[in-house]
Scaffold this active site. Structure first.
Site, PDB file in Angstrom:
ATOM      1  N   ASP A  16       0.834  -1.211   0.000  1.00 17.49           N
ATOM      2  CA  ASP A  16       0.000   0.000   0.000  1.00 17.49           C
ATOM      3  C   ASP A  16       0.866   1.258   0.000  1.00 17.49           C
ATOM      4  O   ASP A  16       0.579   2.236  -0.693  1.00 17.49           O
ATOM      5  CB  ASP A  16      -0.903  -0.012   1.251  1.00 17.49           C
ATOM      6  N   HIS A 214      -6.555   4.045   7.215  1.00 17.69           N
ATOM      7  CA  HIS A 214      -5.623   5.095   6.806  1.00 17.69           C
ATOM      8  C   HIS A 214      -5.737   6.240   7.805  1.00 17.69           C
ATOM      9  O   HIS A 214      -6.804   6.491   8.361  1.00 17.69           O
ATOM     10  CB  HIS A 214      -5.947   5.583   5.392  1.00 17.69           C
ATOM     11  N   CYS A 245      -2.722   9.211  -0.011  1.00 15.11           N
ATOM     12  CA  CYS A 245      -4.101   9.033  -0.430  1.00 15.11           C
ATOM     13  C   CYS A 245      -4.259   9.796  -1.741  1.00 15.11           C
ATOM     14  O   CYS A 245      -4.000  10.998  -1.788  1.00 15.11           O
ATOM     15  CB  CYS A 245      -5.040   9.579   0.635  1.00 15.11           C
ATOM     16  N   ASN A 254      -1.253   4.592   5.634  1.00 14.52           N
ATOM     17  CA  ASN A 254      -1.875   3.701   6.609  1.00 14.52           C
ATOM     18  C   ASN A 254      -1.483   4.095   8.022  1.00 14.52           C
ATOM     19  O   ASN A 254      -0.537   4.851   8.222  1.00 14.52           O
ATOM     20  CB  ASN A 254      -1.397   2.256   6.391  1.00 14.52           C
TER      21      ASN A 254
HETATM   22 ZN    ZN Z   1      -5.054   1.188   1.887  1.00 12.20          ZN
END
Ligand code: ZN
Length: 313
Positions: A16, A214, A245, A254
């Site tokens: 991520d 997040h 993001c 995160n």
């Molecule tokens: Zn994520």
């Protein structure tokens, strides 16, 4: 879950985090991070994503990374796959767990993968069928991921019944576990408690359920605590909060792995993770970054006087 830990911390920064930043880590660089973090005791790491390299060049070496990571003793290796092809590649590389993610929000799913949630559920069924018809993959855990479960940048609020419908749909099609994600950082702790309470009422308490938060608006750890209160025992996090993001430029990623481990151990919940080791892993990760910021407060302050790791009750 192993009986010597109370909460499973699932590192996802290597997927991520890395997919959200511009810097592309070398295979060796990723492995140095993964090895040091596994050595610190992190039991599960999401090491890559089986998406077309054209879409995410950061993840192009996921097959090789999985192959090397499964050599690390005791580490559960997970990977993401957006579809059957990706899941096949992930299983062929040897991943222990494959996460297949769909958006609970119909509008988000459509814009992301150009499919209705019903089509995505059908695709999940095909992945389960593929696993079940290949005996060599019988031990692969298939995780049904529900993105935008707490809100969506296209349609705003996501009604609880829709989350329950997708959760039941995934389990009916053979999901071994569920993962509920606040993909865009919309959740608040009250909402988190309400959603997981309702989810356990709907699917029972035998199903392993993970939570993915997040810290986009600063509520990440509070949301993790609310999930714990509801009974969740598997939490995703990212070393140094690496990532971001796409809808909020400059936002953090995160929840921060080392802050989460500190919170859990302070509360008497065993993670099996050594915080000094995590800080060393963080340095290995940070050295490879160009301009991307890292987050988290534990790394700045260190352990408080008199801190004790959680021990068995
Ligand atoms: Zn994520």
């Amino acid at each position: 879950m192993r009986d010597d830990i109370d909460v499973l911390v699932h590192e996802v920064g290597t997927r991520d985090g890395l997919q959200a930043i511009d810097t592309i880590f070398s295979t060796e660089g990723k492995m140095a991070w993964i090895k040091r973090e596994a050595e610190a005791g992190v039991p599960q790491i999401q090491v890559g994503s089986f998406v077309p390299p054209k879409l995410l060049p950061q993840m192009a070496d996921s097959g090789e990374i999985v192959k090397q990571s499964i050599q690390i003793p005791g580490l559960t290796v997970s990977a993401l796959a957006p579809n059957l092809k990706g899941a096949e590649n992930g299983m062929a590389a040897g991943a222990h767990q494959i996460g297949v993610v769909m958006s609970v929000s119909e509008a988000h799913n459509m814009s992301n993968v150009r499919r209705t949630t019903q089509d995505s559920l059908d695709d999940f069924a095909r992945i389960v069928e593929f696993r079940d018809t290949h005996p060599e993959y019988k031990d692969v855990c298939l995780s049904g991921g529900m993105a935008t479960a707490f809100g969506c940048t296209i349609s705003g609020a996501v009604p609880l019944p829709e989350v329950m419908r997708v959760a039941e749909g995934l389990l009916e099609r053979g999901a071994d576990r569920l993962s509920v994600a606040d993909t865009v950082g919309y959740a608040n702790p009250g909402q988190v408690k309400e959603l997981f309470d309702e989810l356990y009422r709907t699917v029972g308490s035998d199903i392993a359920i993970g939570a993915h938060f997040h810290d986009t608006r600063g509520l990440g750890l509070a949301n993790a605590f609310a999930a714990l209160e509801a009974g969740v025992r598997e939490l995703d996090s990212s070393l140094g909060g690496l990532g971001g993001c796409p809808y909020a430029p400059g936002a953090s990623g995160n929840i921060v792995t080392e802050d989460l481990v500190f919170m859990l151990e302070s509360m008497g919940m065993r993670t099996g993770v050594d915080l000094d080791g995590l800080l060393e892993a963080r340095e290995i990760m940070e050295r490879q970054l160009k301009d991307e910021p890292v987050h988290g407060t534990f790394a700045k302050a260190g352990l408080p006087l008199g801190f004790k790791y959680a021990s068995a009750a």
